[in-house]
Design an enzyme around this catalytic site. Structure first.
Site, PDB file in Angstrom:
ATOM      1  N   ASP B 623       0.861  -1.182   0.000  1.00  0.00           N
ATOM      2  CA  ASP B 623       0.000   0.000   0.000  1.00  0.00           C
ATOM      3  C   ASP B 623       0.896   1.230   0.000  1.00  0.00           C
ATOM      4  O   ASP B 623       2.056   1.152   0.391  1.00  0.00           O
ATOM      5  CB  ASP B 623      -0.930   0.008   1.217  1.00  0.00           C
ATOM      6  CG  ASP B 623      -2.101   0.972   1.035  1.00  0.00           C
ATOM      7  OD1 ASP B 623      -2.200   1.609  -0.029  1.00  0.00           O
ATOM      8  OD2 ASP B 623      -2.917   1.099   1.963  1.00  0.00           O
ATOM      9  N   GLU B 661       2.739   7.390  -6.991  1.00  0.00           N
ATOM     10  CA  GLU B 661       1.809   6.334  -6.612  1.00  0.00           C
ATOM     11  C   GLU B 661       2.312   4.947  -7.015  1.00  0.00           C
ATOM     12  O   GLU B 661       1.915   3.954  -6.444  1.00  0.00           O
ATOM     13  CB  GLU B 661       0.453   6.563  -7.297  1.00  0.00           C
ATOM     14  CG  GLU B 661      -0.213   7.863  -6.911  1.00  0.00           C
ATOM     15  CD  GLU B 661      -0.448   8.768  -8.103  1.00  0.00           C
ATOM     16  OE1 GLU B 661       0.305   8.675  -9.084  1.00  0.00           O
ATOM     17  OE2 GLU B 661      -1.386   9.573  -8.046  1.00  0.00           O
ATOM     18  N   ASP B 693      -2.790  -2.676  -2.854  1.00  0.00           N
ATOM     19  CA  ASP B 693      -3.806  -1.674  -2.533  1.00  0.00           C
ATOM     20  C   ASP B 693      -3.261  -0.300  -2.925  1.00  0.00           C
ATOM     21  O   ASP B 693      -2.088  -0.153  -3.244  1.00  0.00           O
ATOM     22  CB  ASP B 693      -4.102  -1.733  -1.028  1.00  0.00           C
ATOM     23  CG  ASP B 693      -5.440  -1.103  -0.683  1.00  0.00           C
ATOM     24  OD1 ASP B 693      -6.038  -0.463  -1.562  1.00  0.00           O
ATOM     25  OD2 ASP B 693      -5.883  -1.250   0.471  1.00  0.00           O
ATOM     26  N   HIS B 827      -0.470  -0.646   4.873  1.00  0.00           N
ATOM     27  CA  HIS B 827      -1.000   0.703   5.057  1.00  0.00           C
ATOM     28  C   HIS B 827      -0.512   1.298   6.373  1.00  0.00           C
ATOM     29  O   HIS B 827      -0.044   2.430   6.434  1.00  0.00           O
ATOM     30  CB  HIS B 827      -2.529   0.651   5.044  1.00  0.00           C
ATOM     31  CG  HIS B 827      -3.173   1.895   5.558  1.00  0.00           C
ATOM     32  ND1 HIS B 827      -3.302   3.020   4.774  1.00  0.00           N
ATOM     33  CD2 HIS B 827      -3.668   2.217   6.775  1.00  0.00           C
ATOM     34  CE1 HIS B 827      -3.871   3.967   5.494  1.00  0.00           C
ATOM     35  NE2 HIS B 827      -4.100   3.510   6.715  1.00  0.00           N
TER      36      HIS B 827
END
EC number: 3.1.26.-
Lengths: 195, 852
Positions: B623, B661, B693, B827
């Protein structure tokens, strides 16, 4: 680095790309320049570093992203004992599984997955050159020459399977089965990915 | 030319900023190219006439795609990830990608089938002007002087014209007159004929649908449409909620459908200027500018005169509304006059600073410069962190925004009703030959079996309705308990009681978990960051298991400093507890139980497991964290399982440049993960399943062609004969798909474990939805899983169930979560590093969940 800064595209020197957009551009330009793409190598530490094969070794030696692999050398004084091999907890055993999905994997299966099964505690490094020194803790294990390797490579025919299942071999440093870790020429990504 | 004159029509105060604000503005203007005219983000941008013909004719669908996305308001980005046909490369799902297990459940989804679509082909024309006309409006105006030829049904963006009919000739020439009496020759050339089945037509339906929303007076903000006429105001919090919709028409599994979901825009009935005044009251004068910058930079504001949103990137304290700028036609005008003339807005405060928005938009080869906004005219939008923490405000807001399944269905139904009632909309639909089903799509989904939770010497079921086992987990011993032999408890004098309370309760809860515990080394410190750090430096020994710090507030700086020191310089697991959370005696035991579990995980303990019927399987979770607002670096978190029971996880992170990203360093990450796996298991995994993710709309193609090759490359360099099965699954939490379960006469949320792999999935993907979590109020959001690469040959059913199993394995929550545990771990890691540590933590910690 400032994400607005411009960098040169390795596939077409005329392209000036914003740093933050480079990955998107590389995908596009790689597809548009298959000729150039074939002659370029990708740095093992950072996929945006692409250069002619001849420059790769030199780049690897000084790539700023090397620490991705070698950070583990950071040994702190206050945690001397933690630098040792991990103590794999064995206290708890899971109850046997009620299902076995492996058995249900498509019958059309050609070969079962290859399983490298060795007792060596260190694995050679990518691009094993003098510039790349393995962290000290990986050197504590048995030397690679003495490593007993069990290959579990199951071939198609049932007879061949038997033959291969638990064959013990002693891996030499140059043994192709294990030591292809020493990077040869990495292949370009499979064609079907370049949709 | 004449184009220029009308081109200023929708101009906003948009100019390139002088680099030295104190100098005379005027003198600096000439060194910057004047900004192009038209509103930023305006629909139908003015396309450089010279580049238009090139995209046409050659590759029609691509050309149109560009037209509809770049020229029609969006950025040059395909938000629907069309054309990424990953399924065809995955041999074993070409025939079928559906699972089989579980109980059937009747579902309704927020989709409307397209019941009829134009049966005629769509004709695409290129329109040329001689002499060259630049303004889009003028170009349209001139063209539609010939409505008798073209017809009432048309779509035109300034150079590409779509008609539902074929003009008699391939090339048609007509003449129009401008207001100045100038004659213009217009050449209309047929460039393509799009059959009704062409995917390009789909994009066209989206354009028509957006036009319908506009006809019904919806305002476009971002990608969604809102109704400013029907606001809900929440006066006690000075908030306003605009109801609205997000919609898209796409080819789904069986048919073309419209997906419509309710969306809310939260506006504050407070302008930026109001906000500045109230801030001025609160802070000292010398800190005022800094405080403004801190609070305002990065926020999104709405200008009601044109209903557009902008991001505040800077505040120009040296400018004010009386300053002037040069318009595209070369004339000089002050902001006051400009806003008065253009939008009939009066600016009363003449000394306020101005806001700068770095509106970046390429127009041909000219980049439009920053936009200047007047604080008085800008309304704040969205919620601040402070507002989010305001329980009462969130409660009052939730009444309007958090809709139950039935309310949500009703709201979506309203859109269809509105369309039905509106005669203009109906006519437009008829003209194009489009019609939609009036009821929501219904179909059958599956609820897969609930998992058994395995703890040491105990196997238990949880209540599938709540998908939570916090009660059960308390009494059973953990799979692997780490002793607390030697640990530090650091507190300030004021929090002595809290520290003591924590200690006493830990003694109460740890025995049943199987955690051996000695009394902590208690250390009192001054309430200063340096005091904490000094104590850490002096008191940590090689035998210290964990450090627990009681903090007196949620202030971030102290937390950051402690985490930074203990994650990098001196790698020791640490647990920070805010004293206030321990203050309520009635909840203390439950909270301390959670803290004990968390501490155990951080030290490398294991809590529970579920059955994983696959061998030699490594799961990877990735993530990204990016905080573009404060300009921090982007962090990619990478987590890989270390054992077959998925109870131990190895982690790395990659620090990347701001706003990035896509991950560059995956090869090295996977390589170290494999090495670590090997150390633990003495063999290498034969299957690797990656859950990725944090992938935004429109990034799928790059992900497939940039990140997947990194994994493949890595596996290739491991060994010549090492050829593990690789599966890469893209996980998406933000989807507008919603499912409702039919129960009796009403609608409910579908239960955890609901899997949908038909109807609303995409034919070109190997994708499915899982509702894994349970929610108390509002609508549950399903998570979308898209298998973009797969050589595992695993049955789709098994991939779905494995995914659901992994949603049970997040140790910070004794229940099922929205995403597979590795994604949530990744995350958490990326968030901690991005927020507090800003560099990769020491790898000595990498085999435990220190980041929980």
């Amino acid at each position: 680095m400032d994400p607005e800064a411009l960098v040169q595209c390795p596939y077409d020197k005329a392209h000036q790309i914003r740093v933050s957009r480079l990955p998107y551009h590389l995908v596009k330009c790689q597809r548009n320049n298959p000729q150039v793409a074939r002659s370029l190598e990708v740095c093992p530490f950072n996929a945006r570093h692409r250069m002619p094969r001849s420059e790769l070794q030199r780049h690897i030696a000084c790539c700023p992203d090397q620490r991705l692999l070698f950070n583990s050398q950071e040994l702190s004084l206050c945690t001397g004992d933690q630098a040792k091999q991990p103590k794999v907890p064995v206290a708890w055993q899971a109850p046997p599984c009620q299902e076995d999905w492996e058995a249900e994997v498509d019958e059309l299966e050609e070969a079962a997955p290859f399983i490298l099964n060795t007792t060596v505690s260190d694995l050679p490094l990518e691009g094993d050159s003098s510039a790349l020194v393995a962290p000290p803790n990986w050197r504590q294990g048995v030397g690679p020459a003495a490593a007993a390797v069990t290959t579990g490579h199951l071939a198609k025919g049932p007879d061949k399977q038997e033959q291969n299942r638990s064959r013990k071999v002693v891996a030499q440093p140059s043994s192709p089965a294990v030591c292809a870790w020493v990077a040869g020429a990495p292949l370009p990504p499979p064609a079907h990915l370049l949709i | 030319g004449t184009g220029r004159v009308t081109a200023t029509f929708r101009e906003v105060a948009q100019k390139t900023l002088p680099s030295h604000p104190s100098e005379q503005r005027q003198s600096l203007q000439p060194c910057h190219p004047p900004p192009l005219t038209e509103e930023p983000g305006g629909r139908g941008r003015q396309r450089g006439p010279q580049d238009a013909p090139k995209t046409l004719g050659l590759q029609i669908s691509a050309g149109f795609q560009e037209l509809s996305l770049a020229d029609r308001g969006g950025r040059r980005r395909d938000f629907h990830d069309l054309g990424v046909n990953t399924r065809q490369a995955i041999e074993h799902v070409r025939e079928s990608k559906t699972g089989s297990s579980g109980a059937m459940i009747k579902l309704i989804a927020n989709f409307f089938r397209l019941t009829s679509r134009p049966q005629w082909a769509l004709y695409q024309y290129h329109v040329d002007y001689n002499p060259e006309m630049e303004a889009r409006r003028l170009r349209s105006g001139l063209l539609f002087q010939h409505e008798d030829l073209i017809g009432k049904t048309h779509a035109f963006d300034g150079s590409i014209l779509f008609l539902p009919k074929r003009l008699p000739n391939k090339v048609t020439e007509v003449y129009s007159k401008t207001r100045n009496g100038e004659d213009v020759r217009i050449t209309i050339t047929l460039t393509n004929e799009l059959p009704p089945t062409s995917p390009t037509c789909l994009q066209f339906y989206n354009i028509i649908f957006r036009r319908l929303l506009k006809m019904m007076n919806f305002q476009q903000i971002g990608r969604n449409y809102y109704n400013p006429k029907d606001p809900v105001s929440i006066p006690n919090h000075r908030l306003m909620v605009w109801p609205g919709f997000t919609s898209s028409i796409l080819q789904y599994e069986e048919s073309i459908m419209l997906c419509a979901d309710v969306s809310h825009k939260i506006l504050r009935s407070e302008t930026v200027l109001d906000f500045m005044y109230s801030l001025y009251e609160q802070v000292e004068e010398r800190r005022f500018r800094d405080a403004c910058a801190k609070e305002l930079i990065g926020v999104i504001v709405l200008t009601k005169y044109n209903n557009r949103t902008y991001r505040v990137d800077d505040i120009d304290w040296d400018a004010n509304p009386q300053c002037t700028f040069r318009r595209a036609d070369g004339s000089e005008i002050s902001y006051i006059d400009y806003y008065k003339r253009q939008y009939n807005q009066d600016i009363s405060d003449l000394n306020q600073p101005v806001l700068i928005s770095q509106y970046r938009r390429k127009r041909g080869n000219v980049t439009v410069g920053p936009v200047v906004l007047i604080p008085e005219l800008c309304y704040l939008t969205g919620l601040t962190e402070k507002m989010r923490n305001d329980f009462n405000m969130m409660k009052d807001l939730a009444v309007h925004t958090r809709l139950s399944p039935e309310q949500r269905q009703r709201e979506i139904g309203k859109l269809v009703d509105c369309m039905k009632k509106d005669e203009c909309v109906q006519k437009e639909l008829r003209d194009w030959g489009l019609s939609f089903d009036s009821s929501l799509l219904s179909f059958t989904g599956r609820v897969v079996q609930a998992e058994k939770i395995l703890q040491a010497g105990n196997v238990f079921d949880y209540n599938p309705q709540f998908a939570d086992w916090s009660r059960e987990t308390r009494v059973a011993p953990l799979i692997h308990a780490k002793p607390l032999d030697n640990w530090l408890l650091i507190y300030t004098r004021r929090n002595y009681d809290a520290a003591n309370m924590l200690l006493q309760n830990l003694f109460k809860v740890t025995p049943s978990m199987g955690i051996r515990m000695n009394k902590a080394t208690m250390i009192e410190v001054d309430d200063r960051t340096e005091a904490y750090l000094r104590v850490l430096q002096q008191s940590i020994t090689p035998d210290t298991n964990i450090v627990v710090c009681i903090l007196s507030s949620t202030r971030k700086d102290k937390y950051d400093a402690i985490k930074k020191y203990l994650c990098t310089d001196c790698p020791i697991p640490s647990q920070c507890v805010v004293a206030r959370t321990l203050s309520k005696p009635q909840t203390a035991l439950a909270i301390v139980t959670k803290i004990a579990l968390q501490m155990n995980c951080k030290m490398g303990g294991e809590l529970w497991s579920v059955e994983i019927p696959l061998k030699q399987l490594m799961i990877v979770g990735i993530d990204c964290y990016h905080d573009t607002l404060s300009g921090k670096q982007s962090i990619a978190g990478f987590v890989a399982s270390l054992n077959e029971k998925m109870t131990r996880w190895f982690s790395r992170c990659v620090v990347q440049s701001r706003g990035q990203e896509i991950v560059d360093g995956l090869k090295a990450c996977l390589q170290t993960a494999l090495r670590e796996w090997f150390k633990w298991n003495k063999y290498l995994p034969s299957r690797i399943i990656v859950y990725r993710d944090g992938v935004g709309d429109g990034q799928l193609n790059t992900l497939v062609n940039y990140e997947v090759p990194q994994f493949l490359d890595c596996l290739k360099t491991v060994g010549k004969d090492y050829n593990p099965r690789l599966t890469v699954i893209v996980v998406k939490k933000r989807v507008s798909t919603r499912f409702f379960a039919q129960a009796g006469g009403g609608l409910k949320n579908p239960p955890p474990g609901t899997v949908v792999d038909i109807e609303v999935t995409r034919p070109e993907w190997y994708d499915f939805f899982i509702v894994s979590q349970a929610v108390r109020n509002g609508c549950v959001a399903p998570t979308h899983y898209n298998v973009v690469y797969d050589t595992s040959k695993l049955k789709p059913d098994h991939v779905q169930r494995l995914t659901y199993k992994l949603c049970h394995m997040y140790y910070n929550w004794s229940g099922v979560i929205r995403v597979p545990a590795p994604c949530q771990y990744a995350h958490k890691l990326a968030f901690l590093v991005g927020q507090s540590i800003h560099r990769e933590p020491n790898l000595l910690l990498s085999d435990r969940l220190y980041y929980l």
